[in-house]
Design an enzyme around this catalytic site. Structure first.
Site, PDB file in Angstrom:
ATOM      1  N   LYS A 108      11.941  -2.297   4.618  1.00  0.00           N
ATOM      2  CA  LYS A 108      12.358  -3.003   5.835  1.00  0.00           C
ATOM      3  C   LYS A 108      11.210  -3.883   6.310  1.00  0.00           C
ATOM      4  CE  LYS A 108      13.259  -2.838  10.686  1.00  0.00           C
ATOM      5  NZ  LYS A 108      12.352  -4.025  10.818  1.00  0.00           N
ATOM      6  N   PRO A 109      11.343  -5.217   6.157  1.00  0.00           N
ATOM      7  CA  PRO A 109      10.300  -6.126   6.643  1.00  0.00           C
ATOM      8  C   PRO A 109      10.297  -6.207   8.167  1.00  0.00           C
ATOM      9  CG  PRO A 109      11.683  -7.165   4.964  1.00  0.00           C
ATOM     10  CD  PRO A 109      12.389  -5.925   5.420  1.00  0.00           C
ATOM     11  N   CYS A 149      -5.318  -3.503  12.578  1.00  0.00           N
ATOM     12  CA  CYS A 149      -5.443  -2.134  13.082  1.00  0.00           C
ATOM     13  C   CYS A 149      -6.888  -1.665  13.112  1.00  0.00           C
ATOM     14  CB  CYS A 149      -4.579  -1.180  12.248  1.00  0.00           C
ATOM     15  SG  CYS A 149      -4.998  -1.158  10.486  1.00  0.00           S
ATOM     16  N   SER A 195       2.240   0.918  15.193  1.00  0.00           N
ATOM     17  CA  SER A 195       1.539   1.491  16.336  1.00  0.00           C
ATOM     18  C   SER A 195       1.678   3.008  16.352  1.00  0.00           C
ATOM     19  CB  SER A 195       2.108   0.919  17.638  1.00  0.00           C
ATOM     20  OG  SER A 195       3.414   1.438  17.886  1.00  0.00           O
ATOM     21  N   GLU A 218       0.153   4.997   8.686  1.00  0.00           N
ATOM     22  CA  GLU A 218      -1.081   4.315   9.059  1.00  0.00           C
ATOM     23  C   GLU A 218      -0.837   3.703  10.422  1.00  0.00           C
ATOM     24  OE1 GLU A 218      -3.683   0.943   9.356  1.00  0.00           O
ATOM     25  OE2 GLU A 218      -2.751   0.587   7.406  1.00  0.00           O
ATOM     26  N   ARG A 224       0.821  -1.205   0.000  1.00  0.00           N
ATOM     27  CA  ARG A 224       0.000   0.000   0.000  1.00  0.00           C
ATOM     28  C   ARG A 224       0.857   1.259   0.000  1.00  0.00           C
ATOM     29  NH1 ARG A 224      -5.194  -1.293   3.945  1.00  0.00           N
ATOM     30  NH2 ARG A 224      -6.284  -2.640   2.455  1.00  0.00           N
TER      31      ARG A 224
END
Length: 481
Positions: free
Chosen positions: A174-175, A283, A227, A248, A159
């Protein structure tokens, strides 16, 4: 696919080994190592960013149609390998196999959607005046850092990544450290279809890799999902370079059931999906339910009976309706919220069935929990639980329910449940949330905004507005001659 898998850094089109590797643990069986990921250092991040920076001039000048065509090819390649890739998230994330397939399929859809609208979006606008004309062009910003969450790592990465690439930016991804396997493999497939350096990948600790990406002077745009507290840290670190942000963040989504709320089985199942998908680690999951007192007892009976039919176990078990929680700290958080609610006098109803209970001691499993007798002061009501627990609270008046729903720093999503659509719309307008669903908690149209209000984020994830986040506008003033 056989494990354990050994991942690599991806820098300038090359798979690069690291000095150290970190084991990836199966949340459904913590005795099982399912993979190893490189522990990147600052120098690795620097090389990845520099590769993206070097690739930017050519990629950004490719032209809309060529860039779109280049992204359609990897979308097809990823789509053709969904069945091969889908076991990765149950291995390292804990979610169900069908939820893993959705995670990857939605990422493919994200690429396809931005390709569909890119040419129209990037067409320059011309404003005519009596003195001349003013041309507005959209230009990519440069290197984008995409920092991914652990709940739905593939789709939530894309996204940000899809609009970044289609508008001519390059990227470093960065996973998440706890569940990188599927995303790492998807990025590898994507990179095979793109010029070297357009997409790079670095794995490792957020305190090292994430911070270096955010503060690197060549990074101009940051897409972060996670978060709210971590989002605030990202904002602080990005402030030194006045970097552009798309965030997000967290949510504490309320569901309000009016006195005429539909309580039939299809609606109950829709609510259960809205709460317990991915073990509640979403979320925008429903995180608190306010029910009109006239239907409270009836709803609670029906809802408890439906939840009690759930079966919890390994995500690869076809009988499972809910998998494991992703990591030990999150499991500890959920268990702590339940303990506190019980200690304060709330009723804690543990429901559902354990699949293969002999294996539960090895995994981060948690049965679904309904909490009653709590109020607005309880942590389980006020926070983003991110787990399979749900407080249910009766209300007397609509004003009371709306006041409680808005009594939070979050404003991601919400839902209203009623047979009266007009009334539902009026109630929805009074709730402080980016999106309010009627009689569901999942239906979306990607053409419209996906905003988070208050502390639930910055930026948008719709097609046109989402693309806007990854471009700068330049005005060109042309006088009449």
């Amino acid at each position: 696919m056989e494990g354990p898998l050994r991942s690599y850094l991806l820098i300038n089109g090359q798979q690069v080994k690291a000095q150290e590797y970190t084991p990836v643990i199966n949340p459904a069986n913590t005795e099982e190592v399912v993979g190893y990921i490189p522990a990147a250092e600052k120098e690795d991040v620097g090389r990845a960013v520099e590769a993206a920076w070097a690739a930017f001039p050519k990629w950004s000048s490719t032209g809309e149609q060529v860039g779109v065509d280049r992204l359609r090819s990897p979308a097809q390649a990823i789509a053709s390998r969904i069945k091969y890739l889908s076991p990765c998230p149950p291995w390292d994330n804990g979610k169900l196999l069908r939820e893993a397939e959705v995670d990857i399929r939605r990422a493919v859809e994200s690429l396809e959607y931005v390709c569909k609208f890119a040419e129209e979006f990037e067409t320059p606008q011309t404003h005519e005046t009596k003195d001349g004309r003013f041309l507005v062009v959209k230009k990519p910003r440069g290197v984008t850092a995409v920092i991914s969450p652990w709940n739905f790592p593939v789709v939530l990465t894309f996204r940000s990544l899809s609009p970044a690439l289609v508008t001519g930016n390059t990227a470093v991804v960065k996973p998440p450290s706890t569940c990188p396997l599927a995303l790492t493999e998807v990025i590898r497939i994507l990179s095979e279809h793109l010029p070297p350096g357009v997409v790079n990948l670095v794995t490792g600790k957020g305190s090292v890799v994430g911070k270096e990406l955010i503060t690197h002077p060549l990074v101009r745009m940051i897409g972060f999902t996670g978060s709210t507290e971590t989002g605030k840290e990202v904002m602080r670190d990005a402030a030194s370079g006045i970097k552009k942000l798309a965030l997000e963040l967290g949510g504490n989504d309320p569901a309000i059931l009016l006195e005429d709320a539909p309580l039939e089985e299809p609606y109950l199942q829709g609510m259960i999906r809205g709460i317990f998908t991915a073990s509640g680690q979403v979320c925008f999951a429903i995180k608190r339910i306010y029910v009109h007192q006239s239907i409270y007892s009836d709803f609670l009976k029906r809802f408890s009976e439906a939840v009690d039919k759930m079966q919890v176990g390994n995500g690869l078990d076809e009988k499972a309706s809910m998998g494991a929680i992703n990591n030990k700290p999150q499991l500890d958080t959920v268990e702590g919220l339940v303990r506190e609610a019980r200690a304060r006098g709330a009723k804690v109803e543990v429901l559902g069935k354990k699949l293969k209970p002999e294996d539960w001691g090895k995994g981060y499993f948690h049965l679904p929990v309904i909490v009653t007798g709590a109020d607005q002061s309880f942590s389980i009501v006020r926070c983003e639980q991110f787990g399979p627990v749900i407080p249910v609270i009766p209300f007397k008046t609509l004003d009371q329910a709306i006041s409680w729903a808005n009594d939070t720093e979050y404003g991601l999503r919400s839902s209203v449940w009623t047979r009266d659509e007009a009334k539902g719309i009026e109630v929805a307008k009074r709730i402080e949330a980016g999106i309010t669903f009627l009689n569901n908690h999942s239906f979306l149209d990607r053409r419209v905004n996906f905003p988070g209000v208050k502390e639930s984020g910055l930026g948008r994830e719709s097609i046109h507005v989402g693309l806007e986040a990854y471009v700068d506008h330049q005005g060109i003033s042309i006088p009449k001659t």
